[in-house]
Design a protein around this motif. Structure first.
Motif, PDB file in Angstrom:
ATOM      1  N   THR A   1      -6.274  12.796  -1.293  1.00 41.25           N
ATOM      2  CA  THR A   1      -5.782  12.094  -0.553  1.00 41.25           C
ATOM      3  C   THR A   1      -5.819  10.601  -1.912  1.00 41.25           C
ATOM      4  OG1 THR A   1      -5.297  12.779   1.826  1.00 41.25           O
ATOM      5  CG2 THR A   1      -4.764  10.502   1.158  1.00 41.25           C
TER       6      THR A   1
ATOM      7  N   GLN B   1      -5.990   6.502  -1.321  1.00 42.30           N
ATOM      8  CA  GLN B   1      -5.186   5.910  -0.378  1.00 42.30           C
ATOM      9  C   GLN B   1      -5.214   4.840  -1.677  1.00 42.30           C
ATOM     10  OE1 GLN B   1      -4.349   4.958   2.941  1.00 42.30           O
ATOM     11  NE2 GLN B   1      -3.309   2.852   1.540  1.00 42.30           N
TER      12      GLN B   1
ATOM     13  N   ARG C   1       0.535   5.649  -0.231  1.00 39.55           N
ATOM     14  CA  ARG C   1      -0.623   6.561   0.083  1.00 39.55           C
ATOM     15  C   ARG C   1      -0.480   8.264   0.267  1.00 39.55           C
ATOM     16  NH1 ARG C   1      -4.865   7.573   3.909  1.00 39.55           N
ATOM     17  NH2 ARG C   1      -5.307   9.236   4.736  1.00 39.55           N
TER      18      ARG C   1
ATOM     19  N   SER D   1       1.221  -1.314   0.124  1.00 36.12           N
ATOM     20  CA  SER D   1      -0.373   0.233   0.419  1.00 36.12           C
ATOM     21  C   SER D   1       1.140   1.313   0.352  1.00 36.12           C
ATOM     22  CB  SER D   1      -1.188  -0.155   1.036  1.00 36.12           C
ATOM     23  OG  SER D   1      -1.972  -0.897   1.178  1.00 36.12           O
TER      24      SER D   1
ATOM     25  N   ASN E   1      -4.129   0.497  -2.489  1.00 41.04           N
ATOM     26  CA  ASN E   1      -4.123  -0.852  -1.680  1.00 41.04           C
ATOM     27  C   ASN E   1      -4.292  -1.992  -2.941  1.00 41.04           C
ATOM     28  OD1 ASN E   1      -4.064   0.172   1.252  1.00 41.04           O
ATOM     29  ND2 ASN E   1      -6.574   0.453   1.088  1.00 41.04           N
TER      30      ASN E   1
END
Length: 120
Positions: free
Chosen positions: A79, A81, A19, A17, A83
């Protein structure tokens, strides 16, 4: 003029992951949409995810279920994110903001780009 500052790229193994964050600064009347695009070598820049001031979101099919975009309207930040990253996610990721300048002229600003590399 709106200036975008990105952070958070790097090298990660597959299924990991990352960010990404982007902050907008400078005079403006409104920022209507903020988003992330990416460009891999030899490819055109493509939309990854987009979010409006009303929290409407749009994702590329290739990232649905893995990436999540969010926004803080008060701080003018967005943002991403990411994954379950895959090697095919490797690219330079660019932040974009679109809206109206302080004198009500439409603008579209780009960040400098941040490299995301996913190793297999």
């Amino acid at each position: 003029q709106v200036h975008l500052m990105e952070s958070g790229g790097g090298l990660v193994q597959a299924r990991g992951s990352l960010r990404l964050s982007c902050a907008a600064s400078g005079r403006h009347f409104s920022i209507n949409a903020m988003g992330w695009y990416r460009q891999a070598p030899g490819n055109q820049r493509e939309l990854v995810a987009l979010i409006t001031s009303g929290d409407s979101q749009n994702y590329a099919d290739s990232v649905k279920g893995r990436f999540t975009i969010s926004r803080d309207n008060a701080k003018n930040t967005v943002t991403l994110q990411m994954n379950d990253l895959k090697p095919e996610d490797t690219a330079v990721y660019y932040c974009n903001a679109a809206g109206l300048s302080h004198d009500y002229v439409p603008f579209s600003s780009w960040g400098q780009g941040t490299q995301v590399t996913v190793s297999s």
